[in-house]
Design a protein around this motif. Structure first.
Motif, mmCIF file in Angstrom:
data_model
loop_
_atom_site.group_PDB
_atom_site.id
_atom_site.type_symbol
_atom_site.label_atom_id
_atom_site.label_comp_id
_atom_site.label_asym_id
_atom_site.label_seq_id
_atom_site.Cartn_x
_atom_site.Cartn_y
_atom_site.Cartn_z
ATOM 1 N N GLY A 184 2.970 -3.382 3.997
ATOM 2 C CA GLY A 184 1.966 -2.505 4.570
ATOM 3 C C GLY A 184 2.523 -1.570 5.990
ATOM 4 O O GLY A 184 2.157 -0.555 5.707
ATOM 5 N N VAL A 185 3.294 -2.195 6.734
ATOM 6 C CA VAL A 185 3.574 -1.267 7.879
ATOM 7 C C VAL A 185 4.814 -0.290 7.171
ATOM 8 O O VAL A 185 4.677 0.930 7.596
ATOM 9 C CB VAL A 185 4.324 -2.268 8.828
ATOM 10 N N TRP A 186 5.712 -0.635 6.373
ATOM 11 C CA TRP A 186 6.468 0.246 5.613
ATOM 12 C C TRP A 186 6.177 1.201 5.018
ATOM 13 O O TRP A 186 6.415 2.134 5.034
ATOM 14 C CB TRP A 186 7.595 -0.658 4.932
ATOM 15 N N SER A 187 4.783 1.247 4.288
ATOM 16 C CA SER A 187 4.295 2.034 3.639
ATOM 17 C C SER A 187 3.623 3.271 4.796
ATOM 18 O O SER A 187 2.978 4.146 4.258
ATOM 19 C CB SER A 187 3.251 1.690 2.677
ATOM 20 N N GLY A 188 3.813 3.034 6.133
ATOM 21 C CA GLY A 188 2.912 3.845 6.850
ATOM 22 C C GLY A 188 4.115 4.856 7.681
ATOM 23 O O GLY A 188 5.243 4.735 7.252
ATOM 24 N N PRO A 189 3.573 5.412 8.746
ATOM 25 C CA PRO A 189 4.334 6.417 9.467
ATOM 26 C C PRO A 189 5.250 5.859 10.434
ATOM 27 O O PRO A 189 6.207 6.378 10.823
ATOM 28 C CB PRO A 189 3.377 7.142 10.078
ATOM 29 N N ASN A 190 5.262 4.331 10.718
ATOM 30 C CA ASN A 190 6.110 4.070 11.643
ATOM 31 C C ASN A 190 7.071 2.739 10.931
ATOM 32 O O ASN A 190 6.952 1.767 11.430
ATOM 33 C CB ASN A 190 5.342 3.219 12.800
ATOM 34 N N GLN A 191 7.933 3.246 9.965
ATOM 35 C CA GLN A 191 8.663 2.400 9.315
ATOM 36 C C GLN A 191 9.703 1.629 10.157
ATOM 37 O O GLN A 191 10.114 0.503 9.746
ATOM 38 C CB GLN A 191 9.322 3.230 8.000
#
Length: 165
Positions: A77-84
């Protein structure tokens, strides 16, 4: 370092870290999995609606292996956002998901010469094992694993940053 050289180097680094983490002792033998066949009777009727598997969830008091699917879901979920490649984003998301922040470690987002890190690692210690994640441009898709904890009490080898927020 070019991206072409970065990926193999990052993979070798991960393999080396996994190998070193394994130096703390033998891995426990997994318990045998019991399976049972569903019983069929004349009164059983097939369901007309397909069943969908439940989304992974945190299992409080569960083992690292039992919580790996949920850990992976949070990391993805984090990886798919802006703060990879922001370690704080992973720590914050794992904390919000219910993992113990005091049991976490994370590496720096920047190199010693203030360049973005090619990869970052983060972990959650559960008992004597660790949920470990690695992300970054040199890795490709996120990597998650269950590894034995270090005898020092942590999960990650090398320099980590303080989680003081």
């Amino acid at each position: 370092m070019s991206r072409l050289l970065g990926r193999p180097l990052a993979a070798l680094t991960l393999v080396a870290a996994l190998g070193l983490a394994g130096c703390t002792g033998p891995l426990p033998t997994p318990a045998p999995v019991e399976t049972t066949e569903p019983s069929a009777s004349a009164t059983d009727t097939p369901s007309s609606a397909p069943t969908t598997p439940a989304a992974p969830a945190l299992i409080p008091g569960g083992s690292a292996a039992e919580n790996l699917p949920f850990f992976t879901t949070v990391v993805d979920g984090v990886w798919s956002g802006p703060n990879q490649v922001a370690g704080r984003a992973y720590i914050d998301a794992l904390t919000a998901a219910g993992f113990d922040k005091a049991a976490m470690q994370v590496t720096a987002d920047q190199t010693t010469v203030d360049n973005p890190a090619e990869s970052i690692e983060f972990s959650v210690r559960i008992g004597d094992q660790c949920l470990v994640g690695q992300v970054g441009p040199s890795i490709g898709n996120p990597v998650t694993a269950v590894l034995p904890g270090l005898s020092s009490g942590g999960c990650l080898i090398g320099q980590t940053r303080a989680i003081d927020w």
